[in-house]
Design an enzyme around this catalytic site. Structure first.
Site, PDB file in Angstrom:
ATOM      1  N   LYS A  83       6.654  13.565  -9.820  1.00 54.60           N
ATOM      2  CA  LYS A  83       6.028  13.755  -8.504  1.00 54.60           C
ATOM      3  C   LYS A  83       4.898  14.774  -8.626  1.00 54.60           C
ATOM      4  O   LYS A  83       5.102  15.862  -9.181  1.00 54.60           O
ATOM      5  CB  LYS A  83       7.117  14.269  -7.562  1.00 54.60           C
ATOM      6  CG  LYS A  83       6.932  13.934  -6.109  1.00 54.60           C
ATOM      7  CD  LYS A  83       8.224  14.265  -5.364  1.00 54.60           C
ATOM      8  CE  LYS A  83       8.050  14.339  -3.893  1.00 54.60           C
ATOM      9  NZ  LYS A  83       9.251  14.878  -3.232  1.00 54.60           N
TER      10      LYS A  83
HETATM   11  O1  G3P Z   1      10.442  14.587   1.401  1.00 50.79           O
HETATM   12  C1  G3P Z   1       9.727  15.633   1.988  1.00 50.79           C
HETATM   13  C2  G3P Z   1      10.647  16.528   2.708  1.00 50.79           C
HETATM   14  O2  G3P Z   1      11.450  17.238   1.826  1.00 50.79           O
HETATM   15  C3  G3P Z   1       9.981  17.408   3.689  1.00 50.79           C
HETATM   16  O3  G3P Z   1      10.773  17.419   4.787  1.00 50.79           O
HETATM   17  O4  G3P Z   1      11.581  18.169   6.977  1.00 50.79           O
HETATM   18  O5  G3P Z   1      10.614  19.837   5.352  1.00 50.79           O
HETATM   19  O6  G3P Z   1       9.155  18.201   6.522  1.00 50.79           O
HETATM   20  P1  G3P Z   1      10.502  18.472   5.985  1.00 50.79           P
END
Ligand code: G3P
Length: 218
Positions: A83
């Site tokens: 990634k």
């Molecule tokens: O896959 C991306 C994720 O880990 C981010 O999630 O909820 O922190 O925006 P969030």
């Protein structure tokens, strides 16, 4: 739509895998830091639980550094997808990795234009962040729809991995929009099971069955 867990927690991954519906896993430096285990070690442990694509993110921000970090990560297991962030260096690294046969997930995608760059660089996955787009007052699901439409127009093979999914509706709407993959926290995957009518219906079935077949009272 394939279902991934967005976690580096082994208990959550074991639970998801036990349901037989887990198709893969995504991690990021924040999730790895939360577990406190170095990335290569944790990714190796995850390969023993998850039978599917596992995204392992580099922390270098320059292309050379990404290549140096990403190659050994890719060598851990055939299911590893490296990634990289959607930056100039990330796209450059993605192009090189792709030519080497290393699959890449280009993350931190917030626009359709960025998603086109990822596809042109040969990304295996692009990760648009639905929840974080919503946080800014824009429409995260519309972004998924736009990217899926553009990829279809040009026959790009890059798969849309809908990320930053915070609710059950984010998962359902990503599926409606045509995302190839939805990656979600354990809490969201667990919530997908719940419906009050399922609980009420099951309770009634068992009550009726017990009434008809319960042993006669002495
Ligand atoms: O896959 C991306 C994720 O880990 C981010 O999630 O909820 O922190 O925006 P969030």
């Amino acid at each position: 739509m394939r279902f991934f867990l967005d976690t580096a927690n082994l208990d959550e991954l074991r639970a998801g895998a036990s349901w037989g519906i887990l198709d893969g896993c995504t991690t990021n430096p924040s999730l790895i830091a939360k577990e406190g285990i170095p990335i290569a070690e944790r990714i190796r442990q995850i390969t023993e639980i998850v039978d599917g694509d596992i995204s392992a993110e580099v922390v270098a921000t320059d292309c050379e550094g990404m290549l140096k970090e990403g190659r050994p990560l890719a060598a851990i297991h055939k299911n590893i997808v490296v990634k990289v962030p959607l930056t100039r260096d990330g796209i450059k690294a993605c192009s090189i990795f792709s030519k080497e046969g290393i699959r890449v997930n280009v993350t931190l995608c917030f626009s359709a234009g960025q998603a086109i760059l990822a596809a042109k660089a040969g990304a295996y996955f692009v990760s648009p962040f639905v929840g974080r787009v919503d946080d800014t007052g824009w429409d995260g699901i519309q972004l998924i729809r736009d990217i899926c439409g553009i990829y279809k127009n040009y026959g790009f093979s890059t798969q849309v991995l809908s990320a930053s999914l915070r609710t059950v509706n984010h998962v359902i709407d990503s599926a409606k929009a045509g995302a190839h993959v939805g990656t979600m926290p354990f809490k969201v995957m667990n919530s997908l099971f719940d419906h009050p009518l399922t609980d009420r219906g099951l309770e009634q079935f068992l009550k009726d069955h017990a009434k008809a077949f319960q042993p006669p009272a002495r």
